[in-house]
Write a protein that holds these residues in place. Structure first.
Motif, PDB file in Angstrom:
ATOM      1  N   ALA A 132      21.418   0.994 -13.901  1.00 49.74           N
ATOM      2  CA  ALA A 132      22.390  -0.105 -13.895  1.00 49.74           C
ATOM      3  C   ALA A 132      22.102  -1.065 -15.047  1.00 49.74           C
ATOM      4  N   TYR A 133      20.811  -1.296 -15.311  1.00 47.12           N
ATOM      5  CA  TYR A 133      20.437  -2.180 -16.417  1.00 47.12           C
ATOM      6  C   TYR A 133      20.901  -1.589 -17.750  1.00 47.12           C
ATOM      7  N   ALA A 134      20.604  -0.299 -17.955  1.00 52.41           N
ATOM      8  CA  ALA A 134      20.979   0.355 -19.208  1.00 52.41           C
ATOM      9  C   ALA A 134      22.495   0.368 -19.392  1.00 52.41           C
ATOM     10  N   LEU A 135      23.204   0.699 -18.331  1.00 48.05           N
ATOM     11  CA  LEU A 135      24.662   0.742 -18.381  1.00 48.05           C
ATOM     12  C   LEU A 135      25.213  -0.643 -18.701  1.00 48.05           C
ATOM     13  N   GLY A 136      24.697  -1.646 -18.002  1.00 52.67           N
ATOM     14  CA  GLY A 136      25.144  -3.019 -18.240  1.00 52.67           C
ATOM     15  C   GLY A 136      24.875  -3.432 -19.674  1.00 52.67           C
ATOM     16  N   GLY A 137      23.715  -3.063 -20.205  1.00 45.88           N
ATOM     17  CA  GLY A 137      23.329  -3.470 -21.551  1.00 45.88           C
ATOM     18  C   GLY A 137      24.147  -2.813 -22.647  1.00 45.88           C
ATOM     19  N   LEU A 138      24.629  -1.599 -22.404  1.00 42.92           N
ATOM     20  CA  LEU A 138      25.410  -0.910 -23.429  1.00 42.92           C
ATOM     21  C   LEU A 138      26.787  -1.553 -23.636  1.00 42.92           C
ATOM     22  N   ILE A 139      27.276  -2.249 -22.613  1.00 41.11           N
ATOM     23  CA  ILE A 139      28.600  -2.883 -22.731  1.00 41.11           C
ATOM     24  C   ILE A 139      28.626  -3.949 -23.837  1.00 41.11           C
ATOM     25  N   PRO A 140      27.755  -4.966 -23.785  1.00 38.83           N
ATOM     26  CA  PRO A 140      27.784  -5.949 -24.879  1.00 38.83           C
ATOM     27  C   PRO A 140      27.455  -5.340 -26.246  1.00 38.83           C
ATOM     28  N   LEU A 141      26.596  -4.329 -26.251  1.00 37.74           N
ATOM     29  CA  LEU A 141      26.158  -3.738 -27.509  1.00 37.74           C
ATOM     30  C   LEU A 141      27.250  -2.893 -28.172  1.00 37.74           C
ATOM     31  N   SER A 187      23.305  -7.388 -13.284  1.00 43.25           N
ATOM     32  CA  SER A 187      23.274  -8.818 -13.642  1.00 43.25           C
ATOM     33  C   SER A 187      22.443  -9.026 -14.887  1.00 43.25           C
ATOM     34  N   ASP A 188      21.260  -8.408 -14.908  1.00 45.66           N
ATOM     35  CA  ASP A 188      20.372  -8.622 -16.038  1.00 45.66           C
ATOM     36  C   ASP A 188      20.794  -7.800 -17.237  1.00 45.66           C
ATOM     37  N   GLY A 189      21.259  -6.576 -16.986  1.00 44.56           N
ATOM     38  CA  GLY A 189      21.692  -5.706 -18.083  1.00 44.56           C
ATOM     39  C   GLY A 189      22.854  -6.312 -18.845  1.00 44.56           C
ATOM     40  N   LEU A 190      23.764  -6.943 -18.136  1.00 48.21           N
ATOM     41  CA  LEU A 190      24.904  -7.562 -18.826  1.00 48.21           C
ATOM     42  C   LEU A 190      24.497  -8.820 -19.577  1.00 48.21           C
ATOM     43  N   TRP A 232      33.690  -9.887 -30.456  1.00 46.92           N
ATOM     44  CA  TRP A 232      34.151  -8.884 -29.489  1.00 46.92           C
ATOM     45  C   TRP A 232      33.192  -8.729 -28.322  1.00 46.92           C
ATOM     46  N   SER A 233      31.898  -8.768 -28.641  1.00 47.79           N
ATOM     47  CA  SER A 233      30.890  -8.632 -27.591  1.00 47.79           C
ATOM     48  C   SER A 233      31.044  -9.739 -26.546  1.00 47.79           C
ATOM     49  N   ALA A 234      31.286 -10.964 -27.027  1.00 42.94           N
ATOM     50  CA  ALA A 234      31.432 -12.094 -26.106  1.00 42.94           C
ATOM     51  C   ALA A 234      32.662 -11.906 -25.216  1.00 42.94           C
ATOM     52  N   VAL A 235      33.771 -11.491 -25.820  1.00 40.92           N
ATOM     53  CA  VAL A 235      35.000 -11.294 -25.043  1.00 40.92           C
ATOM     54  C   VAL A 235      34.796 -10.229 -23.959  1.00 40.92           C
ATOM     55  N   ILE A 236      34.286  -9.060 -24.393  1.00 39.18           N
ATOM     56  CA  ILE A 236      34.093  -7.945 -23.449  1.00 39.18           C
ATOM     57  C   ILE A 236      33.106  -8.323 -22.340  1.00 39.18           C
TER      58      ILE A 236
END
Lengths: 236, 236
Positions: B160-169, B28-31, B184-188
């Protein structure tokens, strides 16, 4: 950030503990994450303004995510309680023999003799509301949540995060270069983490000096790692 | 970030729920937070590399603060359980009449008749270990925590935080300018938040479409606010 499972002894301060717990959650993360982010950036950029911009963006993002997250999880808790309550009432009406057996099992697990179990089951299931209240509390471990708590919790966590985050950032406002800012930021923040960790541990009855070192340690490790990663990325 | 108080119905998946809860907290927080921070910075800087540097520094800072925070709060839970256990044993030995009266009050509160209370108190306090176990569970609401849980919880939340954070980045790696990256970051990310919110709500038995909208809403509000603040600071 982390879910702090604190169970203060119920005989001590109960009303204030929920608010204090929210302040603790907000402050722990507010002091550490913006501090570490700003520290990381000071290893990679030359402009204090950039560190401040990123720091403020992080504080806004973090306090909204935490505050709104706290609010919605509080609402979820309310909904969850309400739906479990309906479910227990339905089960008591539709499969009373199953529910009666569950009461008996709980009492057996407590250590009551079969004869006392029988008697207690009869008494606990005599009144429908009392029966459901017993199941909610002792089978599911659920207590009626305070409806105002969700909103208050959101505001408290979000504000504590923002307040905590402004402390490490303040050093960059007052200094000329990011490196100079980092020095002061580290001094101020680690001091705050020591004091905060000390009182937080006293609140939960843990050894306070050890708690102070732990909080400061988290901040220092996070800042050092962020600094290292930012340097690495800039060096590519 | 926020402490998610989820109480899955104990008859359903119990062993997996602790791990899932940790993944939910981290994701939740990572994303949301790295997404919002990167979005905020793209409103203020011209270099994608800077957004990536700040984003990675935030992910490192956040995952360490959350992971280490989770580990230490798990350890605190263990220490707290151990110290309350010692306290209850001491009280049972030193002031047995007080503790016996507390057992009786708990039973009265459940709804047992005075005669059954008497009988049940006699049975529950006959064995010292059973007596203390009863007080721990029903007076204090404490269950023996799993010693391995603290370490596992830390690793799960942090990852989970790191994984979530790499998605928007990831969007900023693949695009030329921060603005393009932001699109693109917003869409993904919003897509991921919708899917994540959907499954998270199903897990806790809440309406899944509403849960999907809530998660995406938190991310969107946090990103918009961070964007606004970063623009404002740059404009000064």
């Amino acid at each position: 950030m982390a879910a702090y499972h604190q169970h203060p002894h119920p005989e001590e301060h109960l009303t204030s503990s929920a608010v204090l717990q929210d302040i603790v959650i907000g402050l722990s993360d507010g002091l550490t994450v913006p501090f570490a982010l700003a520290a990381g950036l000071s290893g990679a950029v030359q402009s204090s303004e950039l560190v401040i911009t990123a720091g403020l963006a992080e504080i806004v993002a973090g306090s909204i995510a935490m505050g709104l997250g706290g609010y919605l999880s509080g609402r979820t808790e309310l909904d969850h309680y309400a739906s479990e309550l309906r479910r227990e009432y339905r089960e008591v009406d539709e499969v009373p023999h199953v529910e009666r057996e569950e009461v008996r099992e709980l009492l057996a697990d407590m250590g009551l003799s079969p004869a006392t179990q029988e008697q207690a089951v009869r008494e606990l299931t005599a009144d429908r509301d009392q029966w459901v209240k017993f199941m909610m509390k002792y089978e599911l471990g659920l207590e009626q949540p305070d409806p105002k708590r969700a909103r208050n919790s959101a505001a408290t966590i979000g504000l504590a995060y923002a307040l905590g985050g402004l402390i490490p950032l303040s050093a960059y406002f007052a200094t000329a270069t990011p490196r100079e800012g980092l020095g002061w930021s580290a001094v101020i923040t680690l001091l705050c983490l020591l004091v905060f960790g000390y009182f937080r541990s006293r609140l939960t009855g843990q050894p306070p000096f050890w708690g102070a070192l732990k909080m400061a340690g988290i901040g220092a490790v996070a800042a050092a790692a962020a600094f290292g990663v930012a340097r690495l990325v800039e060096g590519l």
